[in-house]
Design a protein around this motif. Structure first.
Motif, PDB file in Angstrom:
ATOM      1  N   LEU A  80       1.677   2.926  -7.290  1.00 28.14           N
ATOM      2  CA  LEU A  80       2.697   2.247  -6.491  1.00 28.14           C
ATOM      3  C   LEU A  80       3.408   3.207  -5.542  1.00 28.14           C
ATOM      4  O   LEU A  80       3.585   2.896  -4.367  1.00 28.14           O
ATOM      5  N   GLN A  81       3.799   4.354  -6.035  1.00 30.57           N
ATOM      6  CA  GLN A  81       4.529   5.300  -5.181  1.00 30.57           C
ATOM      7  C   GLN A  81       3.666   5.755  -4.003  1.00 30.57           C
ATOM      8  O   GLN A  81       4.152   5.859  -2.887  1.00 30.57           O
ATOM      9  N   ARG A 101       1.260   4.050  -2.556  1.00 33.05           N
ATOM     10  CA  ARG A 101       1.146   2.922  -1.622  1.00 33.05           C
ATOM     11  C   ARG A 101       2.448   2.713  -0.855  1.00 33.05           C
ATOM     12  O   ARG A 101       2.441   2.419   0.332  1.00 33.05           O
ATOM     13  N   THR A 102       3.561   2.906  -1.548  1.00 33.58           N
ATOM     14  CA  THR A 102       4.863   2.755  -0.906  1.00 33.58           C
ATOM     15  C   THR A 102       5.082   3.850   0.135  1.00 33.58           C
ATOM     16  O   THR A 102       5.491   3.575   1.263  1.00 33.58           O
ATOM     17  N   SER A 136      10.205   6.099  -1.208  1.00 31.98           N
ATOM     18  CA  SER A 136       9.825   5.408  -2.445  1.00 31.98           C
ATOM     19  C   SER A 136      10.794   5.707  -3.588  1.00 31.98           C
ATOM     20  O   SER A 136      10.750   5.039  -4.616  1.00 31.98           O
ATOM     21  N   ALA A 140       8.757  -1.283 -11.944  1.00 32.83           N
ATOM     22  CA  ALA A 140       7.373  -1.394 -11.465  1.00 32.83           C
ATOM     23  C   ALA A 140       7.001  -2.827 -11.084  1.00 32.83           C
ATOM     24  O   ALA A 140       6.429  -3.056 -10.032  1.00 32.83           O
ATOM     25  N   ASP A 182       8.990  -3.878  -8.117  1.00 27.99           N
ATOM     26  CA  ASP A 182       8.578  -3.058  -6.986  1.00 27.99           C
ATOM     27  C   ASP A 182       7.243  -3.516  -6.409  1.00 27.99           C
ATOM     28  O   ASP A 182       7.047  -3.486  -5.200  1.00 27.99           O
ATOM     29  N   GLU A 183       6.303  -3.942  -7.266  1.00 30.20           N
ATOM     30  CA  GLU A 183       5.022  -4.476  -6.784  1.00 30.20           C
ATOM     31  C   GLU A 183       5.269  -5.685  -5.903  1.00 30.20           C
ATOM     32  O   GLU A 183       4.692  -5.815  -4.830  1.00 30.20           O
ATOM     33  N   LEU A 202       7.003  -4.580  -2.647  1.00 35.28           N
ATOM     34  CA  LEU A 202       6.057  -3.928  -1.742  1.00 35.28           C
ATOM     35  C   LEU A 202       5.171  -4.968  -1.057  1.00 35.28           C
ATOM     36  O   LEU A 202       4.934  -4.894   0.149  1.00 35.28           O
TER      37      LEU A 202
END
Length: 181
Positions: free
Chosen positions: A92-93, A95-96, A139, A145, A148-149, A152
């Protein structure tokens, strides 16, 4: 040809040409350049990265295919435009961070192509300001998580629509005005 090359392939092509840019930065800069009305040129990396000494990608190469795909996606009436950020399945981080890097590069490309301040709709102005805010984000501001998904995904969709809106204001609107005159 509307399918974007793979992130890994773009990164490899970037390194082989000596470009100090990630796939997200190259895609974002190219999208900004084209959305602001920059010319569809084979030597786009030199324009987008503001370095006339950069080599021109070979016809049919990964970076040439990237340009062709972005042009086709921006022109597609079915809104097929998609963001190229990070490898599928990346954390995730990553991608962010790639999204925020993409936004910074988009603004750079947009500014380079728009010699003077383009005439934007009210929505276009707001979209450009929102992209500028995203370009300043990091980020580190995310906490959960799952949330955040979802966040995002929402931000990615907003950015995608904002790019199409800006392209509409700067390119499609200008074409329409030319046809009227």
């Amino acid at each position: 040809m509307t399918e974007l090359p793979a992130v890994h392939d773009i990164l490899q092509a970037s390194r082989s040409l000596g470009l100090a840019a990630t796939a997200a930065e190259l895609h974002g800069g190219l999208c900004g350049w084209l959305a602001a009305g920059g010319a569809d040129l084979p030597e786009w990396p030199a324009r987008v990265l503001a370095d006339d000494g950069l080599p021109v990608p070979e016809p049919g190469s990964v970076l040439d295919r990237l340009r062709q795909a972005v042009v086709a996606q921006l022109e597609d009436r079915d809104f097929a435009f998609e963001l190229l950020l990070a490898e599928p399945g990346a954390p995730l981080q990553a991608r962010t961070d790639a999204l925020f890097d993409w936004c910074r590069a988009f603004l750079g490309g947009f500014g380079l192509a728009a010699d003077k301040r383009p005439v934007l709709s009210e929505e276009g102005e707001e979209a450009l300001q929102d992209l500028a805010r995203l370009a300043q984000a990091s980020s580190d501001q995310f906490d959960s998580a799952d949330e955040d998904e979802d966040a995002l995904a929402e931000i990615e969709e907003f950015v995608r629509v904002a790019v199409l809106l800006l392209h509409g204001d700067c390119v499609m609107g200008a074409r329409h005005r030319q046809r009227l005159n």
